[in-house]
Write a protein that holds these residues in place. Structure first.
Motif, mmCIF file in Angstrom:
data_model
loop_
_atom_site.group_PDB
_atom_site.id
_atom_site.type_symbol
_atom_site.label_atom_id
_atom_site.label_comp_id
_atom_site.label_asym_id
_atom_site.label_seq_id
_atom_site.Cartn_x
_atom_site.Cartn_y
_atom_site.Cartn_z
ATOM 1 N N THR A 23 0.826 -1.205 0.000
ATOM 2 C CA THR A 23 0.000 0.000 0.000
ATOM 3 C C THR A 23 0.859 1.253 0.000
ATOM 4 O O THR A 23 0.588 2.211 -0.739
ATOM 5 C CB THR A 23 -0.941 -0.008 1.217
ATOM 6 N N LEU A 24 1.905 1.280 0.817
ATOM 7 C CA LEU A 24 2.814 2.421 0.828
ATOM 8 C C LEU A 24 3.481 2.612 -0.532
ATOM 9 O O LEU A 24 3.704 3.736 -0.983
ATOM 10 C CB LEU A 24 3.874 2.226 1.912
ATOM 11 N N CYS A 25 3.788 1.513 -1.189
ATOM 12 C CA CYS A 25 4.379 1.576 -2.534
ATOM 13 C C CYS A 25 3.397 2.215 -3.520
ATOM 14 O O CYS A 25 3.772 3.093 -4.303
ATOM 15 C CB CYS A 25 4.764 0.170 -2.988
ATOM 16 N N ALA A 26 2.134 1.799 -3.475
ATOM 17 C CA ALA A 26 1.120 2.372 -4.360
ATOM 18 C C ALA A 26 0.907 3.855 -4.057
ATOM 19 O O ALA A 26 0.746 4.674 -4.975
ATOM 20 C CB ALA A 26 -0.189 1.606 -4.209
ATOM 21 N N TRP A 27 0.931 4.223 -2.780
ATOM 22 C CA TRP A 27 0.798 5.634 -2.414
ATOM 23 C C TRP A 27 1.946 6.467 -2.967
ATOM 24 O O TRP A 27 1.745 7.566 -3.488
ATOM 25 C CB TRP A 27 0.749 5.766 -0.891
ATOM 26 N N ALA A 28 3.165 5.956 -2.851
ATOM 27 C CA ALA A 28 4.328 6.689 -3.354
ATOM 28 C C ALA A 28 4.232 6.907 -4.863
ATOM 29 O O ALA A 28 4.548 7.993 -5.368
ATOM 30 C CB ALA A 28 5.611 5.938 -3.007
ATOM 31 N N LEU A 29 3.779 5.902 -5.591
ATOM 32 C CA LEU A 29 3.629 6.047 -7.042
ATOM 33 C C LEU A 29 2.574 7.085 -7.377
ATOM 34 O O LEU A 29 2.735 7.872 -8.324
ATOM 35 C CB LEU A 29 3.267 4.690 -7.655
ATOM 36 N N ASP A 30 1.467 7.122 -6.608
ATOM 37 C CA ASP A 30 0.422 8.128 -6.831
ATOM 38 C C ASP A 30 0.942 9.532 -6.553
ATOM 39 O O ASP A 30 0.652 10.475 -7.300
ATOM 40 C CB ASP A 30 -0.787 7.833 -5.944
ATOM 41 N N CYS A 31 1.694 9.687 -5.472
ATOM 42 C CA CYS A 31 2.243 11.002 -5.132
ATOM 43 C C CYS A 31 3.191 11.490 -6.215
ATOM 44 O O CYS A 31 3.163 12.661 -6.612
ATOM 45 C CB CYS A 31 2.960 10.941 -3.792
ATOM 46 N N GLU A 32 4.038 10.608 -6.722
ATOM 47 C CA GLU A 32 4.986 10.992 -7.764
ATOM 48 C C GLU A 32 4.241 11.338 -9.055
ATOM 49 O O GLU A 32 4.606 12.291 -9.752
ATOM 50 C CB GLU A 32 5.972 9.850 -8.005
ATOM 51 N N LYS A 33 3.196 10.598 -9.351
ATOM 52 C CA LYS A 33 2.420 10.861 -10.558
ATOM 53 C C LYS A 33 1.759 12.229 -10.510
ATOM 54 O O LYS A 33 1.633 12.910 -11.532
ATOM 55 C CB LYS A 33 1.357 9.761 -10.727
ATOM 56 N N ASN A 34 1.336 12.651 -9.309
ATOM 57 C CA ASN A 34 0.645 13.924 -9.153
ATOM 58 C C ASN A 34 1.581 15.069 -8.759
ATOM 59 O O ASN A 34 1.127 16.173 -8.467
ATOM 60 C CB ASN A 34 -0.460 13.786 -8.099
#
Length: 317
Positions: free
Chosen positions: A274-285
């Protein structure tokens, strides 16, 4: 019982190989590391030779004797050519890019042929698809990417690879099992089991739209690799002033901390995914985000370097 005997034999054989050919970053194949055995076609060829020999003895036929000995001499010459196709080949371990768990890791292998052509070399990991390549003596080298499946996060060491040749006739299998010093970082599989919660907003699943540039403008700076293209001042670039990046004073409320403790009820791997998915979302935005684990913390920042740092901490946790 047979499986136990086979497993015991494999362990002892691998232990013997570890002493004979230890792990190294590059290796040159020689007589200590090359093995030759007949292939299935070679066993059929040997059976045919035995039949011809018995036939020649039974009928005292000199023509069959000549044919049998001629074919046997071809078999002996094939041993030399098959061995020479691998002998002196230099293998060097290249880079391996990080991947997410469940993906295929790509390991770069550099081959140097020396002063002779190499034909129909099969390289890869045992149990996986082998890559076939030829190396011209004039070129002298080749680069091959071999794949290895990943199942769990962490530092991956794929173990021994396999180099095989059946050139020129296919009746002999010449092979080596070098152990190259490869390692690949495997990130957790990204799975968003909980919505990302912004520390500046009490609602869940809300990700601020950084494209609005709502923070206070503070000036320009030179562009550095990894910065978001959305912040580039394109008008200055059109005027020939180089790549300038808009700088904003970011409020502390917009800095996200991806917190381990906010994922109560999930096990270790689920939290990391979940933390990995959050980090990818933050970088994308284009968000500024940090990471907080029980044993380590990463300060908030943006860019590709920040994402790599966060994913590495998640991988090796």
């Amino acid at each position: 019982m047979k499986s136990r005997i086979r497993a015991l034999f494999r362990r002892r054989f691998n232990s013997w190989l570890d002493k004979r050919s230890p792990r190294t970053s590059e290796i040159t194949l020689n007589q200590r590391r090359i093995f030759i055995i007949p292939s299935s076609a070679g066993l059929g060829f040997a059976t045919m030779l035995l039949g011809l020999l018995l036939l020649a003895i039974n009928y005292q036929n000199n023509l069959i004797f000549a044919l049998c000995f001629w074919l046997f001499s071809i078999f002996l010459v094939a041993i030399l050519h098959t061995y020479a196709n691998l002998s002196g080949l230099l293998l060097r371990a290249g880079a391996a890019e990080p991947v997410f768990a469940g993906e295929l890791a790509s390991f770069h292998l550099h081959l140097e042929a020396g002063n002779r052509d190499r034909h129909r070399l099969s390289v890869g990991f045992p149990g996986q698809q082998l890559e076939i390549c030829d190396i011209n003596a004039e070129t002298g080298a080749a680069n091959v990417i071999i794949k290895y499946p990943t199942q769990r996060r962490g530092a991956l060491r794929p173990g021994r690879m396999e180099v095989t040749s059946r050139y020129p006739l296919g009746i002999l299998r010449c092979w080596s099992a070098p152990s190259l010093d490869w390692h690949c970082l495997v990130y957790p599989r990204p799975r968003k089991l909980r919505p990302l919660q912004n520390s500046a907003d009490s609602g869940e699943g809300h990700i601020p739209d950084r494209s609005k540039d709502s923070d206070e403008f503070s000036g320009f700076s030179r562009y550095q690799a990894g910065q978001s293209p959305r912040r580039i001042f394109w008008k200055a670039y059109a005027k020939g002033q180089g790549l300038l990046v808009k700088q904003y004073e970011q409020s502390q409320a917009d800095e996200l901390i991806l917190d381990w403790e906010s994922l109560d009820g999930l096990d270790t791997e689920e939290r990391l995914s979940t933390l990995c998915a959050w980090a990818l979302d933050c970088e994308k935005n284009g968000l500024s985000y940090g990471l907080k684990l029980p044993s380590v913390s990463v300060a908030p920042a943006t860019g590709a370097a920040q994402l790599a740092k966060v994913l590495r901490e998640l991988a090796v946790y």
